[in-house]
Design a protein around this motif. Structure first.
Motif, mmCIF file in Angstrom:
data_model
loop_
_atom_site.group_PDB
_atom_site.id
_atom_site.type_symbol
_atom_site.label_atom_id
_atom_site.label_comp_id
_atom_site.label_asym_id
_atom_site.label_seq_id
_atom_site.Cartn_x
_atom_site.Cartn_y
_atom_site.Cartn_z
ATOM 1 N N VAL B 60 0.827 -1.208 0.000
ATOM 2 C CA VAL B 60 0.000 0.000 0.000
ATOM 3 C C VAL B 60 0.858 1.254 0.000
ATOM 4 C CG1 VAL B 60 -1.914 -1.162 1.116
ATOM 5 C CG2 VAL B 60 -0.327 0.121 2.501
ATOM 6 N N THR B 63 2.621 1.686 -3.677
ATOM 7 C CA THR B 63 1.661 2.153 -4.684
ATOM 8 C C THR B 63 1.285 3.604 -4.408
ATOM 9 O OG1 THR B 63 -0.051 1.103 -3.340
ATOM 10 C CG2 THR B 63 0.660 -0.069 -5.318
ATOM 11 N N PRO B 138 -1.535 -2.281 7.901
ATOM 12 C CA PRO B 138 -2.679 -2.665 7.064
ATOM 13 C C PRO B 138 -3.987 -2.728 7.839
ATOM 14 C CG PRO B 138 -1.317 -4.584 7.544
ATOM 15 C CD PRO B 138 -0.588 -3.393 8.065
ATOM 16 N N ILE B 141 -5.399 0.778 7.964
ATOM 17 C CA ILE B 141 -5.868 1.192 6.644
ATOM 18 C C ILE B 141 -7.163 0.473 6.280
ATOM 19 C CG2 ILE B 141 -5.311 1.103 4.187
ATOM 20 C CD1 ILE B 141 -2.348 1.526 5.084
ATOM 21 N N ASN B 393 -0.956 6.467 2.074
ATOM 22 C CA ASN B 393 -1.155 5.023 2.250
ATOM 23 C C ASN B 393 -2.601 4.593 2.018
ATOM 24 O OD1 ASN B 393 1.538 4.644 2.892
ATOM 25 N ND2 ASN B 393 1.198 4.948 5.076
ATOM 26 N N TYR B 394 -3.512 5.537 1.869
ATOM 27 C CA TYR B 394 -4.920 5.184 1.682
ATOM 28 C C TYR B 394 -5.348 5.261 0.218
ATOM 29 C CZ TYR B 394 -5.057 5.684 6.692
ATOM 30 O OH TYR B 394 -4.805 5.522 8.028
ATOM 31 N N PHE B 396 -4.231 3.598 -2.587
ATOM 32 C CA PHE B 396 -4.459 2.313 -3.246
ATOM 33 C C PHE B 396 -5.633 1.552 -2.641
ATOM 34 C CE2 PHE B 396 -3.527 -0.937 -6.121
ATOM 35 C CZ PHE B 396 -3.424 -2.154 -5.479
ATOM 36 N N PRO B 397 -5.733 1.421 -1.310
ATOM 37 C CA PRO B 397 -6.898 0.733 -0.753
ATOM 38 C C PRO B 397 -8.212 1.406 -1.114
ATOM 39 C CG PRO B 397 -5.191 0.918 0.903
ATOM 40 C CD PRO B 397 -4.757 1.766 -0.249
ATOM 41 N N ILE B 416 -3.291 -8.013 0.134
ATOM 42 C CA ILE B 416 -2.748 -7.144 1.197
ATOM 43 C C ILE B 416 -2.571 -7.950 2.478
ATOM 44 C CG2 ILE B 416 -3.295 -5.171 2.676
ATOM 45 C CD1 ILE B 416 -4.655 -3.877 0.217
#
Lengths: 50, 573
Positions: B60, B63, B138, B141, B393-394, B396-397, B416
């Motif tokens: 994450v 990306t 993770p 997230i 970090n948020y 891609f999710p 993930i």
């Protein structure tokens, strides 16, 4: 439990049953592949870059 | 999430835990539990080496890095292939023939028990906290993006991994890692395809990449020599070389991987697999981040990707300010979209002047959008009192959960989780190994039976799993702790590498030299980090050199010329 888990053979040198073979061609291949990959990345950024 | 995606995630978790628990029969003795009786094929070891290094933070975070900054981060890995060659020539055969369980066990043979114990304690502290961070990142997230309960998410990741690692040992770790790498690569490949097909019908992928390239996101190599710049060719090649030598050569979580190989050559091949594959794989992950950026050129992204913080601002006294920013953002988005389409159309005409003009206009629109986002981030920092806030970090999710089709969402969430669990499993197993071999057996109970140590090993694995899960719950609320723990790693690896250089490269280094060299190295790295602005990658070089210099100076009065080192022969100091 002993300090040497495989106690049959003496700690240390390679044996006939498990020789260490030179793998120089693979090392050379690693360096060549890295050079190719770096060249590809550079070309990619030059082609698409500003 | 759709019920199909829930099913995929649940099926993945059950499949992995079952795969791990099936390996319990192979862990009937300590050597089987920790080293798989040195029986594993090189390709399985190679995949577990990669899986252990690639956590969910990589998936994450990298990306997100590609989305926000582009592909420059790939330079971080330029030293890795050379490091793998050096390790294949030196430490891999050295550790394998020494018949050690841990890298630090060798340090006692070469120096003394103090050096071994200090090195293993530094490893346990660093890795123990890192394991918690790897669970937390993770979990936080996914809980924010999907609305999962944070504690349950941490338990699902941490405890499920602990269960199969605890009972199955390193065999469970390895064979689950093999399957998890397949899930990760399949997921990333599927997302890449989805991103390409997600572009508008009248926009080709090459044209879209040219637009992204106008912002500098596709720049991959920077040849400038600048110690303050983190991502350059030189910091990656040299600083990264030292980091990778320290991590893959001196960190038990990686050393234990190749000690499970069926031969020295198998151990070498397992590392050389990463040498071939790692840079292209990281480039792909970064490119996926860039493709997400390209996707959002033609679809509407949120202004900020963290919905929880956004909700906090909406509920605060500055909600109207945020709403005004959002209106400005929507206008800027539309303008950027228009500019992107004009740049694509100009490129189709082949008119170089038109391409230059339209791409320059697009860059101006992008900069305006970035400035508005920056103001939104500042507002969030002020409202939430969190100076370290970033939503990178948020990205891609959020993309995965809002834009991908049903089924692919589940696969990516599973990927993930796979990245997180594969790293955690390797770390738990290595933490247990070092605790039992370097601390418990060496200092507390040297006369136990194999079955006794096996029982203790399983309990210790469970302890570390619980410890990491508890750290994760605290780390989830202390964003800066993650940074502290990560920085500790950069203080640690270079210095530990220096100790192993002293151990392997020269007979003149004494036990006192190694011990005080390690202390001196870490003090030097701390001083340089606090008083200069050089990139953290260079700290690995500083640490290694400082340890060697201090160690050799301390060793001078009592060092004696000895015959060349042979495999694993006890030497004393």
């Amino acid at each position: 439990m002993s300090d040497s888990p495989s106690s049959v053979r003496a700690p240390g040198a390679p044996t006939a049953a498990n020789p260490t073979r030179p793998i120089t061609p693979i090392y050379v291949a690693v360096l060549l592949v890295e050079a190719v990959v770096l060249a590809a990345l550079w070309s990619f950024s030059r082609y698409f870059g500003a | 999430m759709h019920v199909v995606d829930w099913f995929i995630v649940a099926a993945y978790l059950l499949w992995i835990v079952y795969t791990g628990l099936k390996r319990t029969t192979g862990a009937g003795a300590v050597e089987g539990y920790f080293l798989a009786n040195r029986s594993l094929p090189w390709w399985a070891v190679g995949l577990t080496v990669m899986a252990t290094q690639m956590s969910a933070i990589t998936l994450v975070g990298t990306t997100g890095q590609g989305y926000a900054d582009g592909m420059r981060f790939v330079q971080f890995y330029f030293g890795l292939p050379i490091a793998m060659i050096i390790l294949s020539l030196t430490l891999v055969p050295f550790f394998y023939h020494a018949k050690v369980y841990t890298a630090y066990e060798y340090l006692e043979r070469r120096f003394d028990v103090r050096t071994r114990t200090l090195a293993s304690l530094l490893f346990l502290l660093s890795r123990g906290l890192q394991a918690g961070v790897i669970i937390a990142a993770p979990a936080v997230i996914l809980s924010i993006v999907l609305g999962f309960n944070l504690t349950l998410t941490i338990m699902a990741i941490g405890l499920s991994t602990t269960v199969y690692t605890m009972f199955g040992g390193v065999q469970a770790v390895t064979w689950t890692d093999v399957k998890q790498m397949v899930v990760i690569v399949a997921g990333m490949a599927a997302v890449a395809v989805a991103l390409v097909f997600g572009l508008p019908d009248d926009v080709g992928i090459g044209e879209a990449l040219h637009v992204a390239g106008a912002t500098g996101r596709l720049a991959t190599i920077d040849f400038e020599f600048n110690l303050n710049e983190t991502y350059t060719f030189w910091s990656g090649l040299i600083g990264g070389l030292f980091l990778m030598l320290g991590y893959f050569g001196c960190d038990q979580s990686q050393v234990q991987r190749y000690l499970t190989a069926k031969s020295v050559d198998a151990g070498r091949y397992s590392l050389l697999m990463s040498a071939f594959v790692k840079i292209p794989l990281q480039a792909l992950i970064l490119l996926i981040g860039v493709l997400v950026f390209v996707f959002y050129l033609f679809h509407a992204p949120p202004m900020l990707f963290n919905p929880v913080h956004e909700a906090e601002v909406h509920a605060s006294s500055r909600a109207s300010e945020y709403a005004a920013l959002d209106t400005e953002f929507q206008d800027a988005l539309a303008a950027r979209r228009t500019a992107a389409r004009e740049a694509v159309a100009a490129r189709r005409t082949g008119d170089a002047a038109a391409v230059a003009t339209t791409e320059a206009a697009f860059v101006v629109r992008q900069q305006r959008l970035t400035a508005i986002r920056g103001r939104a981030v500042s507002l969030v920092k002020e409202v939430t009192q969190d100076d370290s806030y970033t939503d990178v970090n948020y990205v891609f999710p959020t993309f995965v959960t809002t834009e991908l089709p049903v089924g692919l969402v589940g696969l990516m969430i599973a990927a993930i989780l796979a990245a997180a669990m594969s790293s955690i499993a390797g770390e738990l197993n290595s933490l247990s190994t070092s605790t039992v071999i370097d601390i418990y057996r060496r200092h507390l109970r040297a006369d136990g039976t194999d079955q006794h140590y096996l029982r203790v090993s399983k309990i210790v694995t469970g302890f570390w799993g619980l410890f990491a899960s508890i750290v994760a719950m605290y780390a989830a609320n202390l964003g800066s702790l993650i940074e502290v723990v990560n920085r500790f790693g950069s203080f640690f690896y270079g210095s530990l590498l220096g100790v192993f250089i002293l151990a392997v490269a020269t007979r003149r280094a004494t036990a006192s030299g190694a011990l005080w060299g390690l202390v001196g190295g870490m003090i030097t790295v701390t001083y340089v980090a606090l008083t200069s602005s050089i990139s953290f990658l260079w700290l690995n070089v500083v640490g290694a050199i400082a340890v060697v210099v201090v160690g050799m100076i301390v060793s001078l009065p009592s060092s004696v010329q000895k015959p060349p080192l042979s495999w694993g022969q006890p030497t004393g100091s």
